[in-house]
Write a protein that holds these residues in place. Structure first.
Motif, PDB file in Angstrom:
ATOM      1  N   GLU A 228       0.833  -1.206   0.000  1.00  0.00           N
ATOM      2  CA  GLU A 228       0.000   0.000   0.000  1.00  0.00           C
ATOM      3  C   GLU A 228       0.866   1.254   0.000  1.00  0.00           C
ATOM      4  OE1 GLU A 228      -2.869   0.252   3.264  1.00  0.00           O
ATOM      5  OE2 GLU A 228      -2.351   2.381   3.383  1.00  0.00           O
ATOM      6  N   GLU A 229       1.851   1.263   0.870  1.00  0.00           N
ATOM      7  CA  GLU A 229       2.695   2.457   0.955  1.00  0.00           C
ATOM      8  C   GLU A 229       3.514   2.651  -0.319  1.00  0.00           C
ATOM      9  OE1 GLU A 229       5.389   4.508   4.315  1.00  0.00           O
ATOM     10  OE2 GLU A 229       6.119   2.586   3.606  1.00  0.00           O
ATOM     11  N   TYR A 230       4.118   1.585  -0.791  1.00  0.00           N
ATOM     12  CA  TYR A 230       4.923   1.671  -2.004  1.00  0.00           C
ATOM     13  C   TYR A 230       4.064   2.082  -3.194  1.00  0.00           C
ATOM     14  CZ  TYR A 230       8.954  -0.614   0.275  1.00  0.00           C
ATOM     15  OH  TYR A 230      10.011  -0.918   1.069  1.00  0.00           O
ATOM     16  N   PHE A 231       2.857   1.555  -3.226  1.00  0.00           N
ATOM     17  CA  PHE A 231       1.988   1.825  -4.360  1.00  0.00           C
ATOM     18  C   PHE A 231       1.610   3.310  -4.426  1.00  0.00           C
ATOM     19  CE2 PHE A 231      -2.339   1.922  -6.241  1.00  0.00           C
ATOM     20  CZ  PHE A 231      -2.036   1.429  -7.499  1.00  0.00           C
ATOM     21  N   LEU A 232       1.258   3.892  -3.290  1.00  0.00           N
ATOM     22  CA  LEU A 232       0.894   5.309  -3.299  1.00  0.00           C
ATOM     23  C   LEU A 232       2.093   6.167  -3.697  1.00  0.00           C
ATOM     24  CD1 LEU A 232      -1.428   5.566  -0.173  1.00  0.00           C
ATOM     25  CD2 LEU A 232      -2.072   5.548  -2.587  1.00  0.00           C
ATOM     26  N   PHE A 233       3.274   5.730  -3.254  1.00  0.00           N
ATOM     27  CA  PHE A 233       4.504   6.424  -3.622  1.00  0.00           C
ATOM     28  C   PHE A 233       4.733   6.320  -5.135  1.00  0.00           C
ATOM     29  CE2 PHE A 233       9.309   6.086  -3.717  1.00  0.00           C
ATOM     30  CZ  PHE A 233       9.538   7.433  -3.500  1.00  0.00           C
ATOM     31  N   GLN A 234       4.564   5.121  -5.637  1.00  0.00           N
ATOM     32  CA  GLN A 234       4.770   4.891  -7.064  1.00  0.00           C
ATOM     33  C   GLN A 234       3.719   5.596  -7.919  1.00  0.00           C
ATOM     34  OE1 GLN A 234       7.088   3.645  -8.808  1.00  0.00           O
ATOM     35  NE2 GLN A 234       8.367   2.568  -7.339  1.00  0.00           N
ATOM     36  N   LEU A 235       2.511   5.707  -7.395  1.00  0.00           N
ATOM     37  CA  LEU A 235       1.472   6.399  -8.157  1.00  0.00           C
ATOM     38  C   LEU A 235       1.884   7.834  -8.430  1.00  0.00           C
ATOM     39  CD1 LEU A 235      -2.116   5.505  -6.913  1.00  0.00           C
ATOM     40  CD2 LEU A 235      -1.079   5.056  -9.138  1.00  0.00           C
ATOM     41  N   GLY A 236       2.516   8.466  -7.441  1.00  0.00           N
ATOM     42  CA  GLY A 236       2.997   9.830  -7.631  1.00  0.00           C
ATOM     43  C   GLY A 236       3.985   9.903  -8.784  1.00  0.00           C
TER      44      GLY A 236
END
Ligand code: ADP
Ligand code: MG
Length: 694
Positions: A228-236
């Motif tokens: 979840e955390e990595y994904f939100l970071f990657q979405l940016g």
């Protein structure tokens, strides 16, 4: 009280202003901060073992009654040992705690206690040494023993026990539902545990969970939170990348045979296959409507400059201007000299502009840039920082600037400029960064070297053997070659260091190499003096260049075959690699000698060992990363990576890869919902504190 993720911890029962301040100092302000700081270790204390079955050498938990307790004084002054005998139905065992006299007030006879720790055997028999303990009456919900217990890293005054207690309290009060930022389709496809469950089980796992899996951070609950955390970071990142892909540059170059011939005319040698491929990728990009954002990566000496120059010719032939930036004035000068020579017979005008360009000349150059009568300007990065206005800026080349390239591009964009950008670096981007900070870049790699290069021999020597090194240098000088001797310059003691470099240069000239010419080069010299020395070295009038690290990157003198680094233990790996890259550029065997002064740290020893064992820039970069971490290596402490809370970038690289893939897929295929957009924006602002996205 109803609680949600944004509730400040300060409002929790039992957390007063003082504790809240402690928590805040440890980076824990909201409930979310607390829950996303995962335990770093778990211990299985769910299975109580009968005392009679204990075996030495294993960890075990037992539940028993304290039969006796006493504090023994030892012969060593002030050193006391606390002993307790604990018994269950099967037998009894001694527990020993060193220097914890306060236990007399806690572990009193007749109390029920769980102890957990290593079972030891010595001449006195089986015992526990310094075990963990929890009084059974103290805490009925049992968060410390008789279950799989989470352990938190101690942060400041926040003890692991305190954190465990607050986490339990928060989990008990949180509503059963929790908004999940992950799109339902993604959750389903990747089979992700619901958020609420993931949080609960990452902190207080079910007793049937596997402790080994937990400690490897392999459980579904843990991996879901990290994802979840990595994904939100990657979405940016994916979002930013998408936005720049739909950007349009004002002028789009074209290529025809005339331009190809014009480029071929300046070529002083045949390109290697790697260079040819890189040129093709770069030029193909330049022909596209979106601004290029490409990194050209090739080990020191791979020949990146000529590749950039060919791209520059394409831009100039299309009537566009080129800014060519280098990190130091010495390097800018060198590039300018080479490029001006190669373009001498062309119709293009090249100028040099650095911090030390005299005022009048600066004025002339900038007005030529403004009017478009200068086609290419070579300089330091002051070029874009200072208020230079270009007539038609089409291409920006940034050499050896992997640390700043990404931000500089943002700066260009802020000025309303959307040129093609080519970054060049000899430092391979570690895979993790390639997935994150650098994920918006396209990458071209030159993996071959120009023909005839011989690997540099590397020697590591203590200073006591400096004379041998001098003999080696003298032999090379007698053969007509040249040498560098590098001194470190440490900020705090700059004066002292400079004096030692100066004294060394004098000493070398007078006593060691009286028959040759020695010169000193350092960053504090006037630009003119620097240029003069560098020029004399390039033209062979000076034989030994005693220098600080101002020659570290880019400098190219093929006749130099010896690189001696004094106090090599003080240098970082990539610096040493860059320095070594100054030699081995001609037709002769070259040698790099790393002289160290004891005492050296383990890390320093490791660095020099790595240098001696490989010349592969990629291996060195990976090792550098292991020793220092990505923040230091790339000077991106402010990078969002440093702020990630849940995972470990080395251990969880597969999760980062999957987050990267999924984020791109979502952005490219269906775009972000408004809800998700605001989630990402909030994360990026609050947590990563980066340049805004969207
Ligand atoms: P770097 O990639 O480290 O910036 P440079 O561009 O400074 O490398 O090139 C190193 C040296 O190799 C220069 O002297 C350059 O002229 C030379 N060089 C580059 N490409 C070739 C080639 N294809 N054939 C021969 N020499 C080359
Ligand atoms: Mg270079």
């Amino acid at each position: 009280m109803s609680l949600d993720l944004s509730t400040p911890l300060q409002f929790l029962k039992g957390v007063g202003p003082r504790k809240a301040a402690d928590l805040k100092r440890a980076g824990l302000v909201t409930v979310e901060d607390l829950l996303y700081r995962l335990p770093f270790r778990y211990e299985d204390r769910s299975r109580m073992q009968p005392i009679a079955t204990l075996r030495p050498g294993a960890k075990a938990a037992v539940l028993g009654e304290i039969k006796s307790a006493n504090l023994a004084v030892t012969r060593r002054r002030g050193f006391r040992i606390f002993h307790a005998i604990i018994a269950d139905a099967s037998g009894s065992i001694r527990c020993t705690w060193m220097n914890q006299a306060f236990l007399t007030d806690i572990l009193k006879p007749h109390l029920q206690v769980v102890v957990f720790g290593d079972v030891k055997l010595d001449s006195t028999g089986l015992h526990f040494m310094n075990p963990e303990y929890e009084l059974v009456s103290e805490d009925l919900s049992s968060i410390k023993t008789a279950r799989i217990v989470p352990f938190y890293e101690k942060t400041g005054t926040v003890t692991p026990n305190m954190q465990r207690r607050i986490v339990r309290q928060v989990l008990d009060q949180l509503p059963p539902d929790m908004v999940d930022p992950l799109p339902p389709a993604l959750r389903e496809r990747l089979d992700l545990v619901p958020r609420r469950v993931a949080v609960e089980q990452s902190h207080f796992p079910l007793n049937e969970a596997s402790v080994d899996e937990l400690n490897a951070f392999r459980t579904a609950a843990q991996r879901r939170l990290i994802f979840e955390e990595y994904f939100l970071f990657q979405l940016g990142h994916a979002w930013r990348r998408h936005e720049s892909s739909v950007e349009r540059k004002p002028w789009i170059p074209t290529v025809d045979d005339r331009i190809r011939q014009s480029a071929a005319r300046v070529l002083p040698f045949r390109l290697t296959p790697g260079q040819r491929q890189a040129v093709k990728e770069i030029v193909d990009d330049m022909l596209l409507p979106a601004p290029m954002h490409r990194l050209l990566q090739g080990d020191v000496g791979a020949g990146k400059t000529i590749v950039a120059l060919l791209a520059a010719i394409v831009a100039m032939e299309n009537g566009l201007q080129v800014a060519f930036m280098a990190p130091t004035e010495i390097l800018a000068n060198q590039h300018f000299g080479n490029i001006a020579r190669l373009l001498a017979s062309s119709r293009f005008r090249v100028d040099l502009l650095t911090g030390s360009t005299p005022g009048l000349q600066k004025h002339t150059v900038t007005s030529h840039i403004e009017r478009g009568t200068t086609h290419m300007v070579v300089g330091t990065h002051a070029l874009v920082q200072e208020g230079v206005t270009f007539h038609k800026l089409g291409l920006v080349v940034i050499d050896e600037q992997h640390r700043f390239g990404v931000e500089q591009r943002a700066m260009l964009r802020d000025k309303g400029l959307k040129p093609d950008v080519l970054l060049m670096t000899a430092t391979p981007i570690p895979r993790t960064l390639a997935l994150t900070d650098y994920s918006e870049l396209e990458v071209s790699k030159i993996t071959d070297l120009p023909p005839g290069r011989k690997p540099v021999r590397t020697l590591v020597k203590p200073e006591s053997r400096r004379d041998e090194v001098f003999d080696l240098i003298r032999d090379e000088l007698d053969r007509g070659r040249q040498a560098y001797i590098i001194y470190p310059l440490v900020e705090e003691s700059e004066k002292v260091d400079l004096r030692s470099a100066t004294e060394m240069a004098d000493h070398l000239q007078a006593e060691v190499f009286p028959a040759h010419r020695i010169a000193l080069l350092h960053g504090r010299m006037k630009q003119e003096a620097k240029e003069h020395v560098m020029h004399a070295f390039v033209s062979g009038q000076i034989h030994v260049l005693v220098s600080t690290t101002v020659v570290e990157v880019g400098v190219d003198v093929a006749n130099a075959t010896v690189m001696v680094v004094e106090h090599a233990e003080r240098f970082g790996l990539s610096q040493l690699h860059q320095l070594r890259g100054r030699v081995g550029r001609g037709d002769w065997e070259s040698v790099c000698v790393l002289i160290y002064q004891a005492p050296w740290s383990d890390d320093a020893r490791e660095r020099l060992k790595t240098m001696a064992s490989t010349t592969d820039g990629f291996v060195i970069a990976e090792r550098d990363l292991e020793l220092r971490g990505p923040g230091d290596v790339f000077g991106t402490r402010q990078s969002g990576l440093a702020k990630l809370r849940t995972g470990d970038l080395v251990r969880d690289r597969d999760i980062m890869e999957s987050a990267h893939r999924e984020a791109r897929r979502l952005v490219d295929e269906s775009g972000l919902t408004e809800e998700l957009k605001s989630f990402v924006q909030q994360r990026w602002q609050e947590q990563f504190g980066l340049i805004e996205v969207g």
